[in-house]
Write a protein that holds these residues in place. Structure first.
Motif, mmCIF file in Angstrom:
data_model
loop_
_atom_site.group_PDB
_atom_site.id
_atom_site.type_symbol
_atom_site.label_atom_id
_atom_site.label_comp_id
_atom_site.label_asym_id
_atom_site.label_seq_id
_atom_site.Cartn_x
_atom_site.Cartn_y
_atom_site.Cartn_z
ATOM 1 N N ASP A 1 1.223 -1.404 -0.096
ATOM 2 C CA ASP A 1 0.095 -0.359 0.238
ATOM 3 C C ASP A 1 1.118 1.175 -0.209
ATOM 4 O OD1 ASP A 1 0.812 0.887 2.779
ATOM 5 O OD2 ASP A 1 -0.654 -0.887 3.565
ATOM 6 N N TRP A 2 0.584 1.865 -0.355
ATOM 7 C CA TRP A 2 0.981 3.217 0.138
ATOM 8 C C TRP A 2 1.517 4.153 1.216
ATOM 9 C CZ3 TRP A 2 2.448 3.891 -5.086
ATOM 10 C CH2 TRP A 2 1.777 4.174 -6.090
ATOM 11 N N ALA A 3 1.088 3.705 1.939
ATOM 12 C CA ALA A 3 1.887 3.922 3.642
ATOM 13 C C ALA A 3 2.509 3.176 3.332
ATOM 14 C CB ALA A 3 0.806 3.895 4.488
ATOM 15 N N SER A 4 3.188 1.892 3.548
ATOM 16 C CA SER A 4 4.274 0.967 3.415
ATOM 17 C C SER A 4 5.462 1.617 2.231
ATOM 18 C CB SER A 4 3.753 -0.240 2.679
ATOM 19 O OG SER A 4 3.317 -0.548 2.411
ATOM 20 N N VAL A 5 5.250 2.010 1.154
ATOM 21 C CA VAL A 5 5.767 2.538 0.250
ATOM 22 C C VAL A 5 6.177 3.794 0.796
ATOM 23 C CG1 VAL A 5 5.777 4.079 -1.756
ATOM 24 C CG2 VAL A 5 4.498 2.135 -1.815
ATOM 25 N N SER A 6 5.910 5.007 1.475
ATOM 26 C CA SER A 6 6.245 5.907 2.074
ATOM 27 C C SER A 6 7.414 5.967 3.342
ATOM 28 C CB SER A 6 4.764 6.738 2.573
ATOM 29 O OG SER A 6 5.646 8.345 2.958
ATOM 30 N N ARG A 7 7.125 4.678 4.128
ATOM 31 C CA ARG A 7 7.674 4.521 5.009
ATOM 32 C C ARG A 7 9.078 3.590 4.434
ATOM 33 N NH1 ARG A 7 3.237 2.395 7.592
ATOM 34 N NH2 ARG A 7 3.241 0.178 6.348
ATOM 35 N N ALA A 8 9.568 2.917 3.489
ATOM 36 C CA ALA A 8 9.725 1.976 2.973
ATOM 37 C C ALA A 8 11.146 3.323 1.850
ATOM 38 C CB ALA A 8 9.980 0.783 1.761
ATOM 39 N N LEU A 9 10.454 4.599 1.144
ATOM 40 C CA LEU A 9 11.376 5.163 0.569
ATOM 41 C C LEU A 9 12.223 6.082 1.979
ATOM 42 C CD1 LEU A 9 8.696 6.446 -1.952
ATOM 43 C CD2 LEU A 9 11.101 5.655 -2.120
ATOM 44 N N ASP A 10 11.464 6.626 2.579
ATOM 45 C CA ASP A 10 12.285 7.177 4.354
ATOM 46 C C ASP A 10 12.795 6.083 4.686
ATOM 47 O OD1 ASP A 10 10.252 9.407 3.676
ATOM 48 O OD2 ASP A 10 8.845 9.021 5.316
ATOM 49 N N GLN A 11 13.013 5.121 4.816
ATOM 50 C CA GLN A 11 14.021 3.994 5.384
ATOM 51 C C GLN A 11 14.982 3.945 4.691
ATOM 52 O OE1 GLN A 11 11.522 1.590 7.217
ATOM 53 N NE2 GLN A 11 10.227 2.984 8.947
ATOM 54 N N GLN A 12 14.355 3.167 3.526
ATOM 55 C CA GLN A 12 15.559 2.343 2.384
ATOM 56 C C GLN A 12 16.570 3.253 1.277
ATOM 57 O OE1 GLN A 12 13.925 -1.401 4.190
ATOM 58 N NE2 GLN A 12 15.976 -1.725 2.458
ATOM 59 N N ARG A 13 14.982 4.296 0.970
ATOM 60 C CA ARG A 13 15.123 4.643 -0.016
ATOM 61 C C ARG A 13 14.873 4.071 -1.854
ATOM 62 N NH1 ARG A 13 17.735 6.783 2.916
ATOM 63 N NH2 ARG A 13 19.614 4.802 2.840
ATOM 64 N N LEU A 14 14.546 2.958 -1.020
ATOM 65 C CA LEU A 14 13.590 2.255 -2.217
ATOM 66 C C LEU A 14 12.414 1.108 -1.892
ATOM 67 C CD1 LEU A 14 14.827 0.385 -5.110
ATOM 68 C CD2 LEU A 14 15.729 -1.044 -4.152
ATOM 69 N N ALA A 15 11.417 1.263 -2.908
ATOM 70 C CA ALA A 15 10.615 0.268 -2.005
ATOM 71 C C ALA A 15 10.019 -0.297 -3.608
ATOM 72 C CB ALA A 15 9.075 1.854 -2.006
ATOM 73 N N PHE A 16 9.381 -1.313 -3.362
ATOM 74 C CA PHE A 16 8.616 -2.096 -4.907
ATOM 75 C C PHE A 16 7.561 -2.323 -4.621
ATOM 76 C CE2 PHE A 16 6.940 -5.733 -7.097
ATOM 77 C CZ PHE A 16 7.455 -5.443 -8.696
ATOM 78 N N ALA A 17 6.181 -1.464 -6.047
ATOM 79 C CA ALA A 17 4.859 -1.595 -5.324
ATOM 80 C C ALA A 17 4.004 -2.293 -6.553
ATOM 81 C CB ALA A 17 4.568 -0.187 -5.205
ATOM 82 N N PRO A 18 4.176 -3.844 -6.248
ATOM 83 C CA PRO A 18 2.878 -5.049 -7.249
ATOM 84 C C PRO A 18 2.144 -3.675 -7.748
ATOM 85 C CG PRO A 18 3.416 -6.081 -5.255
ATOM 86 C CD PRO A 18 3.545 -4.768 -4.372
ATOM 87 N N LEU A 19 1.783 -4.165 -8.986
ATOM 88 C CA LEU A 19 0.418 -3.480 -10.044
ATOM 89 C C LEU A 19 -0.481 -3.498 -9.514
ATOM 90 C CD1 LEU A 19 0.486 -1.504 -12.293
ATOM 91 C CD2 LEU A 19 -0.287 -3.455 -13.789
#
Length: 334
Positions: free
Chosen positions: A151-169
């Protein structure tokens, strides 16, 4: 004597989506492409599940036969962005990953990791393992410690923490995933495979796109230009965003509404022999410095440079920074 009552005939109303199938399929002389507005309206109906399955199949294959235009891709993208309504999340690079690799390992994943370790915020997204015999990003997330975000909330957290996120279509545009999954039913890839590369759902500073088939690169660049996006399009190895160091690479860019082209020379004097099989553990070994891979390390450096070029460095700067990133990588990060 009984008198037969006359039949009352009622002409059924035409389905709202029939208009778009007719535009594409009305014979050699009558058919035409969709305007940007028509493409937006058609995709809106598709995303709202207001289309019959027969219409969907006909629409996708008529588009596939005609070949999608820049105006159609732009209109489709506008409909998807309006439908998804993603929250504001800061992203530097939008990195679509939909093709999978079959000749070489997915070295682009190490490039993304290296960029992220140096502060570049990257959203990767993909559409699942839809073609047999290919190695997909989704299959390597755990091995390479890339966060899977549902979900977008976990995308935001991953980008803040690791600056890389994978979001399935399938999580943020399930209707598009369904269309991609029709690949094995229809026997052909549909234009949705191309569309997914243009979407840039979070409005990243730069969208990277890999388009394998010749002639489509300029179409994708034009679609991004129409949308007002900054993008760089290449013919990446296997259809993924990965510079092939054995061949000349042509960059199709658009910045602030202006199109530009750039040609990068091959990095290797002779072509590398492709591996007999793809062993993902080789990615880990090369990252950790436990093994060497001439093709892989060249591909990683050139792909890092591609992303940096998209972030407005010139080619020489991009390659110099890319080499420094690779040499100084955190080998314990995988």
């Amino acid at each position: 004597m009984t008198v037969a009552r006359p039949l009352t005939l009622q002409t059924p109303d035409e389905h709202p989506f029939a208009e778009f199938v007719r535009i594409l399929g009305k014979g050699k002389r009558g058919a035409r492409g969709l305007s940007r507005d028509e493409a937006r309206a058609a995709m809106t109906l598709l995303l709202e599940d207001k289309v019959e399955d027969t219409q969907l199949g006909a629409f996708l294959m008529l588009l596939r036969h005609k070949e999608e235009s820049a105006e159609e891709l732009a209109g489709f993208t506008e409909a998807v962005r309006a439908h998804v309504q993603a929250p504001p999340i800061a992203v530097d690079i939008d990195w679509p990953s939909y093709a999978g690799k079959k000749r070489h390992l997915p070295w682009y994943l190490l490039a993304a990791k290296c960029l992220a370790d140096n502060g570049v915020r990257i959203l990767m997204h993909g559409g699942g393992a839809h073609t047999a015999g290919r190695l997909y990003t989704e299959q390597l997330l755990v091995l390479l410690k890339i966060p899977l975000c549902r979900d977008w909330a976990s995308v935001s957290r991953a980008l803040d923490q690791q600056r890389l996120a994978f979001a399935p279509l399938q999580d943020w545009a399930p209707a598009l995933q369904r269309m991609i999954d029709l690949r094995n039913t229809l026997g052909l890839r549909s234009p949705i495979h191309s569309l997914a590369r243009v979407l840039n759902p979070l409005g990243a500073r730069c969208g990277l796109q890999s388009i394998f088939h010749p002639g489509y690169q300029a179409v994708h660049r034009e679609a991004s230009r129409l949308l007002g996006d900054h993008a760089v399009v290449i013919k990446g190895d296997g259809g993924e965003i990965e510079v092939n160091p054995d061949v000349i690479s042509h960059l199709y860019g658009t910045t602030a509404g202006d199109a530009w082209d750039e040609q990068w020379p091959a990095m290797s004097e002779r072509r590398h022999v492709k591996p007999a099989s793809l062993q993902p553990e080789q990615l880990v070994a090369v990252w950790r410095g436990e093994a060497e891979d001439s093709y892989g390390e060249m591909a990683v450096i050139a792909t890092i440079a591609l992303a940096l070029r998209g972030l407005h460095h010139d080619r020489e700067q991009a390659f110099a920074i890319a080499r420094s990133y690779w040499v100084a990588r955190n080998q314990s990060n995988i």
